[in-house]
Enzyme design. Sequence first.
Site, PDB file in Angstrom:
ATOM      1  N   SER A 124       8.291  -7.432 -22.733  1.00 35.67           N
ATOM      2  CA  SER A 124       8.978  -6.219 -22.277  1.00 35.67           C
ATOM      3  C   SER A 124       9.256  -6.299 -20.796  1.00 35.67           C
ATOM      4  CB  SER A 124       8.062  -5.022 -22.557  1.00 35.67           C
ATOM      5  OG  SER A 124       8.521  -3.875 -21.886  1.00 35.67           O
ATOM      6  N   TYR A 149      -0.375  -0.336 -22.444  1.00 35.49           N
ATOM      7  CA  TYR A 149       0.650  -0.992 -23.255  1.00 35.49           C
ATOM      8  C   TYR A 149       1.294  -2.150 -22.472  1.00 35.49           C
ATOM      9  CZ  TYR A 149       5.330  -1.946 -24.930  1.00 35.49           C
ATOM     10  OH  TYR A 149       6.469  -2.603 -25.314  1.00 35.49           O
ATOM     11  N   LYS A 153       1.228  -6.575 -22.790  1.00 29.60           N
ATOM     12  CA  LYS A 153       2.368  -7.508 -22.806  1.00 29.60           C
ATOM     13  C   LYS A 153       2.175  -8.596 -21.745  1.00 29.60           C
ATOM     14  CE  LYS A 153       4.803  -5.639 -26.126  1.00 29.60           C
ATOM     15  NZ  LYS A 153       4.954  -6.351 -27.407  1.00 29.60           N
ATOM     16  N   PHE A 218      14.341  14.152 -17.870  1.00 33.44           N
ATOM     17  CA  PHE A 218      13.157  14.056 -17.010  1.00 33.44           C
ATOM     18  C   PHE A 218      13.551  13.719 -15.574  1.00 33.44           C
ATOM     19  CE2 PHE A 218      10.886  12.604 -21.106  1.00 33.44           C
ATOM     20  CZ  PHE A 218      10.471  13.905 -21.407  1.00 33.44           C
TER      21      PHE A 218
HETATM   22  N1  UFG Z   1      14.235  10.326 -20.800  1.00 30.99           N
HETATM   23  C1  UFG Z   1      14.580  11.669 -20.730  1.00 30.99           C
HETATM   24  N2  UFG Z   1      14.233  12.486 -21.760  1.00 30.99           N
HETATM   25  C2  UFG Z   1      13.561  12.040 -22.865  1.00 30.99           C
HETATM   26  C3  UFG Z   1      13.207  10.677 -22.933  1.00 30.99           C
HETATM   27  C4  UFG Z   1      13.561   9.839 -21.886  1.00 30.99           C
HETATM   28  O1  UFG Z   1      15.178  12.107 -19.746  1.00 30.99           O
HETATM   29  O2  UFG Z   1      13.260  12.874 -23.762  1.00 30.99           O
HETATM   30  C5  UFG Z   1      14.651   9.407 -19.726  1.00 30.99           C
HETATM   31  C6  UFG Z   1      13.516   8.695 -19.023  1.00 30.99           C
HETATM   32  O3  UFG Z   1      13.032   9.463 -17.943  1.00 30.99           O
HETATM   33  C7  UFG Z   1      14.194   7.396 -18.589  1.00 30.99           C
HETATM   34  C8  UFG Z   1      15.220   7.138 -19.684  1.00 30.99           C
HETATM   35  O4  UFG Z   1      15.420   8.390 -20.319  1.00 30.99           O
HETATM   36  O5  UFG Z   1      14.889   7.587 -17.384  1.00 30.99           O
HETATM   37  C9  UFG Z   1      14.753   6.135 -20.723  1.00 30.99           C
HETATM   38  O6  UFG Z   1      13.488   6.542 -21.242  1.00 30.99           O
HETATM   39  P1  UFG Z   1      12.872   5.859 -22.555  1.00 30.99           P
HETATM   40  O7  UFG Z   1      11.585   6.570 -22.844  1.00 30.99           O
HETATM   41  O8  UFG Z   1      13.891   5.801 -23.619  1.00 30.99           O
HETATM   42  O9  UFG Z   1      12.621   4.367 -22.097  1.00 30.99           O
HETATM   43  P2  UFG Z   1      11.692   3.815 -20.922  1.00 30.99           P
HETATM   44  O10 UFG Z   1      12.575   3.008 -20.051  1.00 30.99           O
HETATM   45  O11 UFG Z   1      10.845   4.838 -20.292  1.00 30.99           O
HETATM   46  O12 UFG Z   1      10.688   2.942 -21.801  1.00 30.99           O
HETATM   47  C10 UFG Z   1      11.013   1.649 -22.090  1.00 30.99           C
HETATM   48  C11 UFG Z   1      10.339   1.180 -23.385  1.00 30.99           C
HETATM   49  C12 UFG Z   1       8.861   1.027 -23.200  1.00 30.99           C
HETATM   50  C13 UFG Z   1       8.544   0.288 -21.921  1.00 30.99           C
HETATM   51  C14 UFG Z   1       9.202   0.986 -20.776  1.00 30.99           C
HETATM   52  C15 UFG Z   1       8.908   0.381 -19.418  1.00 30.99           C
HETATM   53  O13 UFG Z   1      10.576   2.063 -24.439  1.00 30.99           O
HETATM   54  O14 UFG Z   1       8.374   0.280 -24.285  1.00 30.99           O
HETATM   55  O15 UFG Z   1      10.606   0.918 -21.000  1.00 30.99           O
HETATM   56  O16 UFG Z   1       9.628  -0.813 -19.260  1.00 30.99           O
HETATM   57  F1  UFG Z   1       7.212   0.247 -21.693  1.00 30.99           F
END
Ligand code: UFG
Length: 336
Positions: A124, A149, A153, A218
């Site tokens: 990841s 998590y 990785k 967020f």
């Molecule tokens: N977001 C929102 N509202 C939500 C969910 C997400 O605004 O309900 C935003 C987050 O703040 C972020 C973007 O959407 O800016 C993407 O969020 P995700 O949760 O979809 O993805 P992340 O980048 O946070 O997470 C991903 C992978 C994880 C990994 C992480 C860090 O899903 O497995 O990247 O690399 F750990």
Amino acid sequence: MRVLLTGGAGFIGTHTAVALAEHGHEPVVLDDLSNASEEAVRRAAAIAGLEIPLVVGDAGDAAVVGRAIADHGIEAVIHFAGLKAVGESVAQPLAYYRVNIGSAVATLEAMAAHGVDRFVFSSSATVYEQPGAGLREDAPVGIDLGNPYGRTKAMIEAIVADAAAADPALRAAVLRYFNPIGAHPSGEIGEDPKGVPNNLVPFLAQVAAGERASLRIFGDDYPTPDGTGVRDYIHVLDLAEGHVAALEALEPGVLVANLGTGRGGSVLEVLRAFEAAVGHDLPHEVVPRRPGDAAISTADPSRAHELLAWRATRTLDEAIADTWRWQQRNPRGFRG
Ligand code: UFG
């Protein structure tokens, strides 16, 4: 090649099974079905037009993995099995270490015992200690990552490197995924999250379907063009094809490659793409930042292009349209 996909009944595994079959390989799935369904494998097989054997079992048990290898004449393993929820990993760290580290070690041991030396690992982008734009594979990776998590990785990457150093025959690839989204264009397989989705695209799909009231954005005060978080969203079919390319490019040692598009999309851009696919506005509100989130995380995908002759070709709009098709056809996921 006959390829064992541990955790292969999940979102990325089923799409990779289809891509492997399309390239003339023979996928075999090993999955304990703790967060996946048999129906997903059946549908992947129907898309691929071949039988995909499913072994129901725990990749954390080397005897189970060894039996699957022997019974199916396996020549390579793609290791997807593992737990993947960042928040849950903070609450249940020991489960994450046991399942993620344990299954990686057991799988590598079973491979060694049976003389299988081709290994591809689902890593990841979270392993990068400093998230940012255009991350290259030589950026610092460590275990100072904010959640268990991500640490699992990074630890497994180190375990793979140690195993390869000790066994010159091992041919391994470590693939660092950015943000996989989308679904097969048939609408037959896609992401089927349990409970309330943590990730943006599955959550939005449920808002669009009327199952959730409103998207919570967020934070809109990040140092990004529109103030919302920026990620490198990659269509799961592009990701799946990246695995096939990696498998075919394996050489002794460890190849490490980002699988991303190199393009950033903001939360607002993803929301707009979803609204375009659905045909109307979707309810949303801005709430405070989610703890631990980075402003931006995008790949420099040039190494994957050079070493694997692979690049992502699908757009964000295509990925969102495919997600929406999957969601509409399967409002209850694989539960029918
Ligand atoms: N977001 C929102 N509202 C939500 C969910 C997400 O605004 O309900 C935003 C987050 O703040 C972020 C973007 O959407 O800016 C993407 O969020 P995700 O949760 O979809 O993805 P992340 O980048 O946070 O997470 C991903 C992978 C994880 C990994 C992480 C860090 O899903 O497995 O990247 O690399 F750990």
